[in-house]
Motif scaffolding. Sequence first.
Motif, PDB file in Angstrom:
ATOM      1  N   ASN A 206       0.844  -1.189   0.000  1.00  0.00           N
ATOM      2  CA  ASN A 206       0.000   0.000   0.000  1.00  0.00           C
ATOM      3  C   ASN A 206       0.882   1.242   0.000  1.00  0.00           C
ATOM      4  OD1 ASN A 206      -2.670  -1.324   0.533  1.00  0.00           O
ATOM      5  ND2 ASN A 206      -1.707  -1.853   2.467  1.00  0.00           N
ATOM      6  N   HIS A 207       0.282   2.373  -0.292  1.00  0.00           N
ATOM      7  CA  HIS A 207       0.943   3.650  -0.008  1.00  0.00           C
ATOM      8  C   HIS A 207       1.056   3.758   1.515  1.00  0.00           C
ATOM      9  CE1 HIS A 207       1.524   7.970   0.519  1.00  0.00           C
ATOM     10  NE2 HIS A 207       1.891   8.033  -0.756  1.00  0.00           N
ATOM     11  N   PRO A 208       2.166   4.260   2.058  1.00  0.00           N
ATOM     12  CA  PRO A 208       2.330   4.321   3.519  1.00  0.00           C
ATOM     13  C   PRO A 208       1.191   5.020   4.253  1.00  0.00           C
ATOM     14  CG  PRO A 208       4.400   4.825   2.431  1.00  0.00           C
ATOM     15  CD  PRO A 208       3.366   4.722   1.343  1.00  0.00           C
ATOM     16  N   VAL A 209       0.639   6.081   3.653  1.00  0.00           N
ATOM     17  CA  VAL A 209      -0.468   6.802   4.302  1.00  0.00           C
ATOM     18  C   VAL A 209      -1.693   5.908   4.401  1.00  0.00           C
ATOM     19  CG1 VAL A 209      -2.076   8.739   4.101  1.00  0.00           C
ATOM     20  CG2 VAL A 209       0.363   9.076   3.595  1.00  0.00           C
ATOM     21  N   GLU A 210      -2.007   5.229   3.311  1.00  0.00           N
ATOM     22  CA  GLU A 210      -3.159   4.325   3.333  1.00  0.00           C
ATOM     23  C   GLU A 210      -2.926   3.163   4.290  1.00  0.00           C
ATOM     24  OE1 GLU A 210      -5.729   1.219   0.613  1.00  0.00           O
ATOM     25  OE2 GLU A 210      -4.042   2.280  -0.285  1.00  0.00           O
ATOM     26  N   GLY A 211      -1.724   2.583   4.249  1.00  0.00           N
ATOM     27  CA  GLY A 211      -1.418   1.476   5.140  1.00  0.00           C
ATOM     28  C   GLY A 211      -1.578   1.866   6.596  1.00  0.00           C
ATOM     29  N   PHE A 212      -1.155   3.074   6.924  1.00  0.00           N
ATOM     30  CA  PHE A 212      -1.278   3.560   8.298  1.00  0.00           C
ATOM     31  C   PHE A 212      -2.742   3.726   8.692  1.00  0.00           C
ATOM     32  CE2 PHE A 212      -1.797   7.279  11.094  1.00  0.00           C
ATOM     33  CZ  PHE A 212      -1.131   6.821  12.225  1.00  0.00           C
ATOM     34  N   LEU A 213      -3.524   4.396   7.836  1.00  0.00           N
ATOM     35  CA  LEU A 213      -4.918   4.694   8.165  1.00  0.00           C
ATOM     36  C   LEU A 213      -5.799   3.453   8.128  1.00  0.00           C
ATOM     37  CD1 LEU A 213      -5.413   8.039   6.191  1.00  0.00           C
ATOM     38  CD2 LEU A 213      -5.117   7.768   8.655  1.00  0.00           C
ATOM     39  N   LEU A 214      -5.595   2.619   7.117  1.00  0.00           N
ATOM     40  CA  LEU A 214      -6.491   1.487   6.909  1.00  0.00           C
ATOM     41  C   LEU A 214      -6.163   0.312   7.826  1.00  0.00           C
ATOM     42  CD1 LEU A 214      -8.842   1.058   4.847  1.00  0.00           C
ATOM     43  CD2 LEU A 214      -7.267  -0.352   3.550  1.00  0.00           C
ATOM     44  N   ASP A 215      -4.909  -0.091   7.848  1.00  0.00           N
ATOM     45  CA  ASP A 215      -4.519  -1.295   8.587  1.00  0.00           C
ATOM     46  C   ASP A 215      -4.062  -1.001  10.016  1.00  0.00           C
ATOM     47  OD1 ASP A 215      -4.969  -3.021   6.358  1.00  0.00           O
ATOM     48  OD2 ASP A 215      -3.089  -2.333   5.491  1.00  0.00           O
ATOM     49  N   SER A 216      -3.069  -0.131  10.157  1.00  0.00           N
ATOM     50  CA  SER A 216      -2.479   0.115  11.479  1.00  0.00           C
ATOM     51  C   SER A 216      -3.484   0.743  12.435  1.00  0.00           C
ATOM     52  CB  SER A 216      -1.235   1.006  11.341  1.00  0.00           C
ATOM     53  OG  SER A 216      -0.283   0.427  10.489  1.00  0.00           O
ATOM     54  N   VAL A 217      -4.116   1.833  12.014  1.00  0.00           N
ATOM     55  CA  VAL A 217      -5.085   2.515  12.875  1.00  0.00           C
ATOM     56  C   VAL A 217      -6.298   1.621  13.111  1.00  0.00           C
ATOM     57  CG1 VAL A 217      -6.653   4.488  13.066  1.00  0.00           C
ATOM     58  CG2 VAL A 217      -4.326   4.817  12.211  1.00  0.00           C
ATOM     59  N   GLY A 218      -6.751   0.918  12.085  1.00  0.00           N
ATOM     60  CA  GLY A 218      -7.914   0.041  12.230  1.00  0.00           C
ATOM     61  C   GLY A 218      -7.700  -1.044  13.261  1.00  0.00           C
ATOM     62  N   ALA A 219      -6.560  -1.716  13.191  1.00  0.00           N
ATOM     63  CA  ALA A 219      -6.262  -2.777  14.148  1.00  0.00           C
ATOM     64  C   ALA A 219      -6.086  -2.218  15.553  1.00  0.00           C
ATOM     65  CB  ALA A 219      -5.014  -3.537  13.721  1.00  0.00           C
ATOM     66  N   ALA A 220      -5.417  -1.058  15.664  1.00  0.00           N
ATOM     67  CA  ALA A 220      -5.215  -0.434  16.975  1.00  0.00           C
ATOM     68  C   ALA A 220      -6.553  -0.045  17.603  1.00  0.00           C
ATOM     69  CB  ALA A 220      -4.315   0.790  16.840  1.00  0.00           C
ATOM     70  N   LEU A 221      -7.457   0.516  16.804  1.00  0.00           N
ATOM     71  CA  LEU A 221      -8.794   0.880  17.304  1.00  0.00           C
ATOM     72  C   LEU A 221      -9.558  -0.346  17.785  1.00  0.00           C
ATOM     73  CD1 LEU A 221     -10.098   3.541  14.748  1.00  0.00           C
ATOM     74  CD2 LEU A 221      -9.707   3.885  17.195  1.00  0.00           C
ATOM     75  N   ALA A 222      -9.508  -1.417  17.002  1.00  0.00           N
ATOM     76  CA  ALA A 222     -10.237  -2.638  17.362  1.00  0.00           C
ATOM     77  C   ALA A 222      -9.774  -3.172  18.714  1.00  0.00           C
ATOM     78  CB  ALA A 222     -10.035  -3.694  16.280  1.00  0.00           C
TER      79      ALA A 222
END
Length: 313
Positions: A206-222
């Motif tokens: 992914n683009h780093p921005v998308e990877g951060f928002l979609l995967d990293s932030v999503g998993a952290a929120l969950a």
Amino acid sequence: MYMTMIQTVVTTISTAFYSIHNDPWADEILALWVPLAAYWIYSMMYHFLMLAEIPYFEQYRIHSSEDISKRNRVTIKRVLIMVTLQQLIQVILGALILHPIHPQVMIAQQEQTLARLVSYSLKFLNIFCYPWIVSKEQAIQLAFFIANSLYWMVIPSIQFFAAMVILDTHQYFLHRLFHLNKFLYKHFHSHHHRLYVPYAFGALYNHPVEGFLLDSVGAALACELTRMTPRMSMIFFTFSTLKTVDDHCGYYFPWNPLQFLFGNNVKYHDIHHQAYGIKTNFSQPFFTFWDKLLGTEMTNNPRDTKKQSDKAN
């Protein structure tokens, strides 16, 4: 005697599985590196399978080996670099949100929670099961069994399922936004869609921005919203990582539990990577209910449908 034996088994297995280490950072460190190891081990298994081209497994392959070089718009070297970068960002984010607690404090919190559950269980038994309880000792024994089952199995299962729903919800709406907004798609999400023929270790390309928002932030929120323990977070991160890799693996195996237990699987997501399905199947990585509810689901590959129609005629 029978109830005591069951209670002992439940407590022993659960305590071993969720045990507290003397090192307050142990589980946090595991939560950071175990999903990374799972990603590369699992994806490399598929990669070597793809290179070997074993006839038995090739019958389950979604795209031919030539399609990878002909249709994809990004080199394998570039994919490896960008995936490594995204995982580095994940590790940094994980290290920032970690909040290790001293083992003694965790043990005290555990004992307090178990004590409350025992108290609630006793009240429940006194109200609803009083005629069938022979003695006070039997009631206490049963209450301890219920409390241990709730604490070690039922509550973590609810947390895990809730985290799956939260991650799916976060990713569906953000993923869909990245498709509907031309600026976001052109500058960010289009990177991932350079893989028209997905392969396992390209799952996190992914683009780093998308990877951060979609995967990293999503998993952290969950994990934060469900108040998972570090050990549970590690299990959830690892499972979601394996599922994401499997959704991009390029092989549809009928015996693979990650594929036959989930409608959102490699075939479902592959449709999204094709030109004809790029505006559908936004759901990932577990369920398909948002696609169903909001009318963005495509379950049949149009090419397969056309082939079946031609055969019929």
